[in-house]
Design a protein around this motif. Structure first.
Motif, PDB file in Angstrom:
ATOM      1  N   UNK A  12       0.832  -1.213   0.000  1.00 23.19           N
ATOM      2  CA  UNK A  12       0.000   0.000   0.000  1.00 23.19           C
ATOM      3  C   UNK A  12       0.864   1.258   0.000  1.00 23.19           C
ATOM      4  N   UNK A  13       1.967   1.217   0.722  1.00 15.67           N
ATOM      5  CA  UNK A  13       2.885   2.363   0.738  1.00 15.67           C
ATOM      6  C   UNK A  13       3.460   2.597  -0.653  1.00 15.67           C
ATOM      7  N   UNK A  14       3.866   1.517  -1.324  1.00 16.19           N
ATOM      8  CA  UNK A  14       4.435   1.654  -2.666  1.00 16.19           C
ATOM      9  C   UNK A  14       3.396   2.173  -3.659  1.00 16.19           C
ATOM     10  N   UNK A  15       2.121   1.832  -3.451  1.00 14.32           N
ATOM     11  CA  UNK A  15       1.076   2.299  -4.367  1.00 14.32           C
ATOM     12  C   UNK A  15       0.854   3.806  -4.265  1.00 14.32           C
ATOM     13  N   UNK A  16       0.978   4.347  -3.065  1.00 17.57           N
ATOM     14  CA  UNK A  16       0.603   5.737  -2.856  1.00 17.57           C
ATOM     15  C   UNK A  16       1.793   6.685  -2.745  1.00 17.57           C
ATOM     16  N   UNK A  17       2.967   6.175  -2.484  1.00 18.91           N
ATOM     17  CA  UNK A  17       4.162   7.005  -2.401  1.00 18.91           C
ATOM     18  C   UNK A  17       5.141   6.519  -3.489  1.00 18.91           C
TER      19      UNK A  17
ATOM     20  N   UNK B 160       6.423   7.032  -6.254  1.00 22.52           N
ATOM     21  CA  UNK B 160       5.867   7.008  -7.611  1.00 22.52           C
ATOM     22  C   UNK B 160       6.785   7.677  -8.634  1.00 22.52           C
ATOM     23  N   UNK B 161       8.087   7.671  -8.374  1.00 20.96           N
ATOM     24  CA  UNK B 161       9.014   8.260  -9.327  1.00 20.96           C
ATOM     25  C   UNK B 161       8.974   7.561 -10.681  1.00 20.96           C
ATOM     26  N   UNK B 162       9.237   8.329 -11.722  1.00 23.40           N
ATOM     27  CA  UNK B 162       9.312   7.760 -13.072  1.00 23.40           C
ATOM     28  C   UNK B 162      10.633   7.028 -13.261  1.00 23.40           C
ATOM     29  N   UNK B 163      11.692   7.540 -12.650  1.00 25.17           N
ATOM     30  CA  UNK B 163      12.991   6.864 -12.661  1.00 25.17           C
ATOM     31  C   UNK B 163      13.130   6.189 -11.309  1.00 25.17           C
ATOM     32  N   UNK B 164      13.152   4.864 -11.294  1.00 25.95           N
ATOM     33  CA  UNK B 164      13.002   4.162 -10.023  1.00 25.95           C
ATOM     34  C   UNK B 164      13.941   2.962  -9.909  1.00 25.95           C
TER      35      UNK B 164
ATOM     36  N   UNK C 237      -4.907   3.361 -18.389  1.00 23.47           N
ATOM     37  CA  UNK C 237      -4.941   3.770 -16.996  1.00 23.47           C
ATOM     38  C   UNK C 237      -3.621   4.378 -16.602  1.00 23.47           C
ATOM     39  N   UNK C 238      -3.654   5.511 -15.969  1.00 24.60           N
ATOM     40  CA  UNK C 238      -2.456   6.071 -15.358  1.00 24.60           C
ATOM     41  C   UNK C 238      -2.242   5.367 -14.041  1.00 24.60           C
ATOM     42  N   UNK C 239      -1.059   5.510 -13.418  1.00 22.40           N
ATOM     43  CA  UNK C 239      -0.840   4.884 -12.104  1.00 22.40           C
ATOM     44  C   UNK C 239      -1.873   5.300 -11.079  1.00 22.40           C
ATOM     45  N   UNK C 240      -2.273   6.596 -11.111  1.00 24.34           N
ATOM     46  CA  UNK C 240      -3.237   7.064 -10.119  1.00 24.34           C
ATOM     47  C   UNK C 240      -4.597   6.400 -10.335  1.00 24.34           C
ATOM     48  N   UNK C 241      -5.003   6.265 -11.621  1.00 27.64           N
ATOM     49  CA  UNK C 241      -6.273   5.618 -11.914  1.00 27.64           C
ATOM     50  C   UNK C 241      -6.220   4.148 -11.530  1.00 27.64           C
ATOM     51  N   UNK C 242      -5.067   3.529 -11.757  1.00 22.58           N
ATOM     52  CA  UNK C 242      -4.921   2.122 -11.398  1.00 22.58           C
ATOM     53  C   UNK C 242      -5.023   1.931  -9.900  1.00 22.58           C
ATOM     54  N   UNK C 243      -4.523   2.906  -9.125  1.00 30.53           N
ATOM     55  CA  UNK C 243      -4.567   2.786  -7.665  1.00 30.53           C
ATOM     56  C   UNK C 243      -5.979   2.862  -7.145  1.00 30.53           C
TER      57      UNK C 243
END
Length: 334
Positions: A169-174, A176-180, A326-332
């Motif tokens: 859950x932490x990884x889903x909401x925090x 969220x860098x594009x380079x990771x 879906x963007x990451x936010x929509x997927x979440x």
């Protein structure tokens, strides 16, 4: 203590693994069936150009516990794992489809979840399929990262790991860098963690999709994500250059007093080459960081899901032929 769950989702990233997928499914299903726990197999198709997509669709049609995400194009291995975590339920295990991450290690990871661990890093003790150069560079990579970063990374930790539902859950909401660097994020969460060892098996089929060029680029992005020490090299280079200038001044005075004239040509050439080398090194490092900032400022999606197959897609009213982006936010939010 946060509530624990028995639900397990195994996320498998797939890129052109048509030959390995049937055996991968068979072995994973066998191991998960023996666990006696509710589970889901979530395959993330990272824009495969072979027959992987059709094969995965067939898997989803045959088994309600198998779900599939199809990317609109190839976004990379890290994006595939992030997408799997975004769409997963319960505790999560991430692994590759080539079976170098042994499915027989899954019961050990499940036991670690039962013991209350939130992060289980799988540390590779041997990789016989990798060449000498790759093994050396892998060891060197973790040595450099531990020297540059304030986070301590487990040497030879891999993209084979387990995270609890709350860690996911932490990884889903925090994070969220594009380079990771996902395995680095996992190790830096700070939850109760442990390590398990495994020996990488031979690839079930095909060959590694990581070229030396891709590995180098991945390593550079990782360093930029976890350390700002390279930016401070300019200060150290300035101090070194100043010290060299003082030594050169003393040398010039000494040779003038002793021999009448300094050996100017050689000295000037050496100093100019050294200064320009340091200058371009610092500019290159700054350029790398600016490139990372550019990716983040643009804010483009980490991945785009073109289609979802399996039971969850049906529950959400998505037909087998429907396409969704879906963007990451929509997927979440799903």
């Amino acid at each position: 203590m946060a509530e624990r769950t028995n639900i397990l989702t195994v996320v498998v990233s797939v890129f052109n693994e048509e030959e390995a997928l049937p055996l991968c499914r068979e072995r994973l299903t066998e191991v998960l069936e023996r666990s006696g726990r509710p589970y889901a197999l979530l395959f993330v198709n990272d824009g495969s150009s072979d027959g992987s997509a059709a094969l995965l669709d067939r898997f989803a049609a045959e088994d309600a516990r198998i779900r599939v995400l199809h990317f609109s194009r190839n976004f990379g291995h890290e994006a595939a794992m992030i997408a799997g975590i975004d769409y997963a339920e319960g505790n999560v295990i991430c692994m590759d489809a080539d079976l170098q991450h042994p499915p027989q290690c899954i019961p050990e990871i499940v036991r670690a979840f039962d013991e209350g661990f939130d992060v289980i890093s799988m540390v590779r003790t041997a990789n016989r399929s990798a060449g000498l150069i790759k093994n050396i560079t892998s060891a060197g990579f973790y040595g450099v990262m531990n020297a540059l970063s304030g986070t301590r990374f487990e040497k030879n930790a891999s993209d084979f790991f387990g995270i609890s539902a709350r860690a996911a859950e932490v990884l889903r909401h925090d994070y969220r860098e594009r380079v990771r660097f996902l395995r680095g994020y996992v190790q830096s969460l700070g939850f109760r963690s442990t390590t398990l060892s495994y020996e990488a098996a031979e690839r079930a089929a095909g060959h590694s999709k990581y070229s030396i060029r891709k590995l180098f680029r991945f390593s550079m992005n990782t360093i930029m994500s976890f350390s700002d020490l390279p930016l401070r090299l300019g200060i150290y280079a300035g101090i070194a250059s100043g010290a060299l200038g003082v030594l050169l001044l003393l040398y010039s005075i000494f040779t003038k007093l002793r021999f009448g004239a300094p050996d100017g040509y050689t000295t000037i050439i050496v100093v100019i080459c050294f200064m320009f080398s340091m200058l371009f090194l610092i500019l290159g490092i700054m350029g790398q960081y600016i490139g990372v900032l550019f990716q983040e400022v643009k804010g483009r999606p980490i991945y785009i899901v073109a289609a979802e197959r399996g039971a969850r897609a049906a529950e959400h009213g998505v037909s087998a032929d429907e396409k969704t982006e879906l963007s990451p936010e929509e997927g979440n939010s799903q």
